[in-house]
Design a protein around this motif. Structure first.
Motif: not given
Length: 132
Positions: A89-97, A115-121
């Motif tokens: 199985v695969r997952v990805g990831a979104s990061f906010g700094i 909040q930055r993570m959601y912008i990046e996603k």
């Protein structure tokens, strides 16, 4: 300038793994993601699961470029397939700094990174997010 970087991580595609393959598989994925994140950080950095499919990494003494590089390395560690019960199985990831500044509460620091993570996603197309 350097400071305490707070990297907020939300897994992309995790819900579909839980829905399709069950919580046993989801739990195994979370354990493997935590292991992979832990192998990418320095001694003294902290990797913690906040709940659900959210993780946070605390890394002190990083500048903005170093923190961005760390986020890329962490995402790259998560992307390879995870084998559970003979299935990949695969997952990805979104990061906010986010950055911890003097006088900020822990909630404020986490909220900023979240909040930055959601912008990046949102900035990445669904085609660039890996899922189960």
């Amino acid at each position: 300038t350097k400071g305490l970087a707070v990297l907020f991580c939300d897994l992309d595609g995790f819900k579909s793994i839980n829905d399709r393959f069950g919580h046993h598989t989801g739990d195994a994925v979370l354990i493997e993601v935590a292991r992979r994140l832990s192998t990418c950080v320095r001694d003294g950095d902290t990797v913690a699961r906040l709940g659900g499919d959210e993780f946070v990494v605390l890394a002190d003494g990083l500048g903005a470029a170093d923190a961005a590089d760390l986020a890329v390395r962490l995402r790259g560690a998560i992307i390879p397939p995870i084998r559970v019960d003979g299935r990949a199985v695969r997952v990805g990831a979104s990061f906010g700094i986010g950055w911890a500044s003097c006088g900020m509460s822990a909630d404020e620091v986490l909220r900023s990174a979240d909040q930055r993570m959601y912008i990046e996603k949102r900035s990445r197309s669904k085609a660039h997010r890996r899922a189960g």
